[in-house]
Write a protein that holds these residues in place. Structure first.
Motif, PDB file in Angstrom:
ATOM      1  N   LEU A   1      -6.954  81.619  93.860  1.00 29.93           N
ATOM      2  CA  LEU A   1      -7.181  82.667  94.752  1.00 29.93           C
ATOM      3  C   LEU A   1      -6.207  82.677  95.783  1.00 29.93           C
ATOM      4  CD1 LEU A   1      -8.973  85.083  95.539  1.00 29.93           C
ATOM      5  CD2 LEU A   1     -10.463  83.291  96.895  1.00 29.93           C
ATOM      6  N   SER A   2      -5.683  81.723  96.526  1.00 30.03           N
ATOM      7  CA  SER A   2      -4.931  81.497  97.635  1.00 30.03           C
ATOM      8  C   SER A   2      -3.429  82.145  97.069  1.00 30.03           C
ATOM      9  CB  SER A   2      -4.378  80.070  98.268  1.00 30.03           C
ATOM     10  OG  SER A   2      -3.952  79.349  97.305  1.00 30.03           O
TER      11      SER A   2
ATOM     12  N   ASN B   1     -10.111  78.187  94.017  1.00 27.71           N
ATOM     13  CA  ASN B   1      -9.384  78.419  95.481  1.00 27.71           C
ATOM     14  C   ASN B   1      -7.829  78.389  95.404  1.00 27.71           C
ATOM     15  OD1 ASN B   1     -12.109  78.621  96.871  1.00 27.71           O
ATOM     16  ND2 ASN B   1     -12.066  76.219  96.680  1.00 27.71           N
ATOM     17  N   THR B   2      -7.623  77.348  94.595  1.00 30.37           N
ATOM     18  CA  THR B   2      -5.760  77.422  94.513  1.00 30.37           C
ATOM     19  C   THR B   2      -5.475  78.875  93.965  1.00 30.37           C
ATOM     20  OG1 THR B   2      -5.927  74.904  94.271  1.00 30.37           O
ATOM     21  CG2 THR B   2      -4.072  76.466  93.581  1.00 30.37           C
TER      22      THR B   2
ATOM     23  N   ARG C   1      -0.344  79.394 101.704  1.00 29.32           N
ATOM     24  CA  ARG C   1      -0.597  80.218 102.618  1.00 29.32           C
ATOM     25  C   ARG C   1       0.654  80.939 103.105  1.00 29.32           C
ATOM     26  NH1 ARG C   1      -0.089  79.061 108.220  1.00 29.32           N
ATOM     27  NH2 ARG C   1       0.705  76.857 108.520  1.00 29.32           N
TER      28      ARG C   1
ATOM     29  N   ASP D   1      -4.405  72.258  98.046  1.00 30.43           N
ATOM     30  CA  ASP D   1      -5.172  73.238  98.177  1.00 30.43           C
ATOM     31  C   ASP D   1      -4.908  74.555  97.880  1.00 30.43           C
ATOM     32  OD1 ASP D   1      -7.051  71.288  98.518  1.00 30.43           O
ATOM     33  OD2 ASP D   1      -6.967  71.301 100.644  1.00 30.43           O
TER      34      ASP D   1
END
Length: 625
Positions: A7-8, A4-5, A60, A57
């Motif tokens: 991917l962000s 997730n990290t 963004r 996380d």
């Protein structure tokens, strides 16, 4: 977590690439403002879950913020291309939706409205028919119609009259009249006329025997300093309506022995006979009824012979010799003749030195100046002001006086043919009064505009008899009356000069060009030399410019975050000025954007590597079984 990290990070780097690519794509877009992506880190935390060593996380995109910094201003060949130097936005009407832009590539649509490339109309402050700007905002429009003429209602003249000028001594002297009574016959006798001048010199001319008055005038006019004129006047007292009514009436007219045909067909009374004479080939002869008798006048002094008859009586021929009027200049001190005809008429007359004004003789006035004025139809006329220095009033201490004569197209106005205006000055050369008026104003209310033939040309004429003319002339004017203001006229000891002379009239004009000032005022230039404001570009500013929302076509719209627009005139408050024939280039820095492109690429690759490494570790764990 690592997936997730990473991917962000990929998403953030992709956005960064998109923003950078958009900046590079619009590097040549007029009025474009570059953008930059702003990022923030992500942490998962709750009321009791925050640890001492939290792990993020990922990332963004917090905002895509535009840079509203000033772009470079470049010049163009289009006069309606406008650039804002400073803060502010153009206000555009997009079919009722209001948009804001820094792109000033404007033109004119088929209806004359100022528009951008997407036919959005530029908003501005309206101007009335006289070019006065108002605070009313609307679509700017260029009126291509002819500029209507404006009659002259005010003329301001600022001249200096030379106080060193002397009171003029005119060339006009005493007159001597010599006619039939003096010569005792129907022609002038042979006579040698001699003129003596102030320097002692003399000049003589010979008048032949049998000369008429017209011939004598031609001969006397050959002498320097002498001018002569002659008229012949005869009143036919024995001729009346009853004589004509007998029947068989006939009238014969001769000038200098030459018969002039007079058509008596239809002549029934003196009035119709006068018309017949006036319609004859004798252009120098006029006939009129005076005191019930027919008077015939020849304005050249030709000898008139008349014969008239009816069926019962014939009267004539009757011969009348013209009267010679002699006029001399001041240089003439005496006139004599060998027979005494002219010498006797001159004897006993004393030389009279006056200041008789004659607009055709520059020796009878000190100064003159002319300017063009306009009637209600826009026709030009020439107003000439003549200034004649008068003897000082009173004892001449502390004040002096000038006479002012006025002519329009060679005809007197303001009643100056009868009495000139009197301008008085104090000891400092300052104008005190004009005909007693301390304001120095002259109201011209007797002017009838005429065409070159001397007939009224159809323009407004003088106000009705008895009407009061107030100053300044109220709008709209209804007559040819105008005000000549001489309040700034001075009388100093320096040469005559026209410092300023302005009037508010002009003829009709066609649109010849447009100019835009630094204040955003659109000026129309016309072929008559006039310019008139058509409107003023409006600019808008916002308390939070970053809160504007881009909607494409290099435009933005108002949002809750931006606040309401503050619309005003260029150059006021915080608003910038307008540069005409210019556009504001994009503020994109290509060098910086290319570097940002490399950084975004590396970020993307690094986040992809995070996902790849996490996948390898996961695969190792799976292989343990």
């Amino acid at each position: 977590m690592a997936f997730n990290t990473g991917l962000s990070g990929l998403r953030a780097a992709s956005v960064d690439l998109d923003v950078t690519g958009n900046n590079i794509a619009n590097a040549s877009t007029v009025g474009f403002k570059s953008s930059r992506a702003q990022f923030g880190d992500l942490y998962a935390s709750g009321f009791l879950s925050a640890g001492t060593n939290p792990i993020g996380d990922g990332v963004r995109v917090q905002d895509i913020r535009q840079n509203f910094g000033q772009g470079n201003i470049s010049f163009t060949d289009n006069g309606l291309d406008l650039a804002i130097n400073g803060d502010g936005f153009f206000v555009l009407n997009n079919g009722g939706e209001i948009r804001y832009s820094r792109a000033g590539q404007f033109g004119v649509d088929v209806d004359g409205y100022v528009v951008n490339n997407q036919n959005m109309r530029v908003q501005g402050f309206q101007a009335d028919d006289d070019g006065n700007l108002s605070g009313i905002r609307g679509d700017l429009r260029i009126d291509t119609a002819n500029l209507a003429p404006r009659r002259t209602t005010s003329l301001e003249t600022d001249v200096n009259l030379d106080s060193r000028e002397e009171v003029l001594e005119s060339q006009v002297s005493v007159l001597a009249d010599v006619g039939q009574a003096e010569v005792g016959g129907t022609s002038f006798p042979a006579e040698l006329v001699t003129v003596t001048y102030s320097d002692g010199s003399t000049q003589s001319v010979q008048i032949p025997a049998g000369s008429s008055a017209a011939e004598v005038v031609d001969i006397l006019g050959q002498m320097e300093g002498v001018s002569a004129s002659a008229t012949t006047e005869v009143t036919l007292t024995g001729l009346d309506d009853a004589f004509i009514a007998v029947g068989g009436f006939d009238f014969q007219l001769e000038l200098e022995g030459v018969s002039i045909p007079v058509d008596t067909t239809g002549v029934t009374d003196l009035a119709s006979l006068a018309d017949a004479i006036n319609n004859s080939a004798a252009s120098t002869v006029s006939a009129s009824i005076v005191g019930g008798a027919l008077r015939v006048v020849d304005n050249r002094g030709n000898t008139i012979t008349t014969t008239y008859s009816n069926t019962a009586t014939t009267v004539g021929p009757q011969t009348q010799l013209g009267t010679v009027r002699l006029q001399t200049e001041r240089t003439v001190t005496d006139l004599s003749s060998d027979t005494g005809t002219f010498g006797t008429a001159w004897d006993g007359r004393t030389l009279q030195v006056t200041n008789s004004f004659n607009p055709l003789d520059q020796r009878t006035y000190n100064h003159a100046t002319s300017t063009t004025i306009y009637d209600s139809l826009g026709n030009p006329h020439v107003l000439t002001q003549f200034y004649v220095k008068d003897p000082a009033p009173g004892n001449g201490v502390g004040q002096s006086q000038w006479s002012i004569y006025l002519q329009i197209d060679g005809e007197y106005v303001g009643g100056t043919d009868l009495s000139p205006y009197e301008a008085r000055f104090d000891q400092d050369g300052t104008l005190q009064t004009v005909n007693g008026d301390p304001a120095g104003e002259i109201v011209i209310a007797d002017w009838t505009p005429k065409d070159p033939s001397g007939a009224p040309n159809g323009a407004d004429g003088p106000p009705p008899a008895g009407a009061t003319v107030v100053t300044p002339i109220p709008e709209p004017p209804t007559s040819s009356a105008f005000v000549l203001n001489l309040a700034d006229t001075t009388q100093y000891g320096s040469a005559f000069g026209v410092n300023d002379q302005r009037q508010n009239g002009y003829t009709t004009g066609r649109l010849s060009g447009l100019d835009v000032s630094d204040e955003g005022v659109l000026f129309a230039r016309y072929t008559n030399g006039q310019s008139q404001a058509l409107g003023q570009v409006a600019l808008a500013s916002f308390n939070n410019t970053d809160g504007l929302s881009p909607v494409g076509e290099t435009t933005w719209v108002e949002t809750f975050e931006s606040g309401q627009p503050i619309v005003g005139q260029p150059g006021t408050g915080t608003l910038g000025s307008i540069k005409a024939s210019s556009v504001e280039e994009s503020n994109v820095d290509l060098s910086e954007e290319l570097v940002n492109l490399i950084i975004a690429q590396r970020n993307y690759q690094a986040n992809a590597k995070t996902i790849e490494t996490s996948d390898t570790i996961t695969q190792t764990i799976i292989n343990l079984r």
